[in-house]
Design a protein around this motif. Structure first.
Motif, short mmCIF file in Angstrom:
data_model
loop_
_atom_site.label_atom_id
_atom_site.label_comp_id
_atom_site.label_asym_id
_atom_site.label_seq_id
_atom_site.Cartn_x
_atom_site.Cartn_y
_atom_site.Cartn_z
N TYR A 61 0.87 -1.27 0.12
CA TYR A 61 0.01 0.15 -0.12
C TYR A 61 0.78 1.39 -0.10
N TYR A 62 0.52 2.35 -0.91
CA TYR A 62 1.29 3.33 -1.21
C TYR A 62 0.61 4.60 -0.96
N CYS A 63 0.81 5.71 -0.11
CA CYS A 63 0.13 6.87 -0.31
C CYS A 63 0.90 7.84 -0.98
N GLY A 64 0.16 8.86 -1.46
CA GLY A 64 0.64 9.82 -2.30
C GLY A 64 -0.25 10.91 -2.89
N THR A 65 0.25 11.66 -3.61
CA THR A 65 -0.68 12.89 -4.04
C THR A 65 -1.44 12.35 -5.55
N VAL A 66 -2.68 12.71 -5.60
CA VAL A 66 -3.54 12.32 -6.51
C VAL A 66 -3.97 13.56 -7.17
N GLU A 67 -4.96 13.12 -8.26
CA GLU A 67 -5.68 14.08 -9.30
C GLU A 67 -7.37 13.64 -8.53
N PHE A 68 -7.89 14.45 -8.05
CA PHE A 68 -9.20 14.27 -7.33
C PHE A 68 -10.41 15.07 -8.10
N GLY A 69 -11.40 14.56 -8.78
CA GLY A 69 -12.11 15.10 -9.60
C GLY A 69 -13.81 14.71 -9.12
N GLN A 70 -14.61 15.49 -9.72
CA GLN A 70 -15.86 15.61 -9.22
C GLN A 70 -16.92 15.59 -10.59
N VAL A 71 -17.74 14.71 -10.65
CA VAL A 71 -18.59 14.49 -11.91
C VAL A 71 -19.91 14.43 -11.58
N THR A 72 -20.91 15.32 -11.90
CA THR A 72 -22.45 15.49 -11.58
C THR A 72 -23.19 15.03 -12.91
N GLU A 73 -23.88 14.14 -12.61
CA GLU A 73 -24.57 13.56 -13.95
C GLU A 73 -26.25 13.36 -13.26
N GLU A 74 -27.08 14.01 -14.04
CA GLU A 74 -28.57 14.01 -13.65
C GLU A 74 -28.51 14.18 -12.34
N GLY A 75 -28.02 15.30 -11.59
CA GLY A 75 -28.30 15.69 -10.20
C GLY A 75 -27.24 14.95 -9.28
N SER A 76 -26.78 13.81 -9.73
CA SER A 76 -25.88 13.08 -8.66
C SER A 76 -24.59 13.24 -9.14
N THR A 77 -23.77 13.67 -7.76
CA THR A 77 -22.35 13.94 -7.82
C THR A 77 -21.57 12.67 -7.24
N HIS A 78 -20.78 12.26 -7.88
CA HIS A 78 -19.52 11.43 -7.51
C HIS A 78 -18.25 12.08 -7.83
N TYR A 79 -17.34 11.27 -7.19
CA TYR A 79 -15.94 11.74 -7.08
C TYR A 79 -14.97 10.65 -7.89
N THR A 80 -13.90 11.26 -8.57
CA THR A 80 -12.86 10.34 -9.16
C THR A 80 -11.54 10.68 -8.52
N CYS A 81 -10.89 9.57 -8.76
CA CYS A 81 -9.67 9.88 -8.36
C CYS A 81 -8.66 8.84 -9.21
N SER A 82 -7.36 9.68 -9.47
CA SER A 82 -6.38 8.88 -10.28
C SER A 82 -4.98 9.49 -9.91
N GLY A 83 -4.21 8.11 -9.62
CA GLY A 83 -2.83 8.43 -8.89
C GLY A 83 -2.17 7.06 -8.89
N ARG A 84 -0.97 7.28 -9.03
CA ARG A 84 -0.26 6.02 -8.82
C ARG A 84 1.27 6.30 -8.59
N PRO A 85 2.10 5.26 -8.08
CA PRO A 85 3.31 5.53 -7.79
C PRO A 85 4.11 5.87 -9.23
N LEU A 86 5.16 6.44 -8.97
CA LEU A 86 6.26 6.68 -10.29
C LEU A 86 6.59 5.35 -10.78
N ALA A 87 6.88 4.14 -9.97
CA ALA A 87 7.18 2.88 -10.35
C ALA A 87 6.13 2.03 -11.23
N ALA A 88 5.00 2.75 -10.79
CA ALA A 88 3.88 2.15 -11.62
C ALA A 88 3.36 3.00 -12.76
#
Length: 137
Positions: free
Chosen positions: A94-121
């Motif tokens: 398990y790795y911790c790190g800085t990521v890209e965090f996003g928000q998507v709203t579709e048909e009145g519903s909001t959900h979140y997205t996350c993207s990020g992985r270690p340099l080795a990956a």
């Protein structure tokens, strides 16, 4: 720039719990959306949980939703991952790190997205060296 160190991994029986910690030094972790990524041998790596830098919004992969909880302590410059009801499928580094965090709203519903992985990956940003979590009887 920020340096990250994970801790708290170990060997746990199925059904057990673990709490991972991630200490940041250098820049404030609160300046970044941060998250946890895991990599198991022979499996595709996975962004499992992230937390926004501007709110308490969180993201969880379906594989951990309802069992894992991400949190941060801004005063201690720490992020945590509380893991409950662990199964052998959770075995990974398990790795911790800085990521890209996003928000998507579709048909009145909001959900979140996350993207990020270690340099080795193949990722980018700031990441720790990882902590091993093994779930076995």
């Amino acid at each position: 720039q920020v340096q990250l160190v994970e801790s708290g991994g170990g060997l746990v029986q199925p059904g057990g719990t673990l709490k991972l910690s991630c200490l940041g030094t250098g820049d404030r972790l609160s300046n970044f959306p941060v998250g946890w990524f895991r990599q198991a041998p022979g499996k595709e790596g996975e962004e499992i949980s992230c937390i926004s830098s501007v709110s308490d919004a969180t993201y969880y992969a379906d594989s951990v939703k309802g069992r894992f909880t991400i949190s941060r302590d801004k005063n201690k410059n720490m992020i945590y991952l509380q893991m409950n009801d662990l199964t052998p499928d959770d075995t990974a580094v398990y790795y911790c790190g800085t990521v890209e965090f996003g928000q998507v709203t579709e048909e009145g519903s909001t959900h979140y997205t996350c993207s990020g992985r270690p340099l080795a990956a193949g990722g980018r940003g700031y990441w720790g060296q990882g902590t091993q979590v093994t779930i076995s009887a």
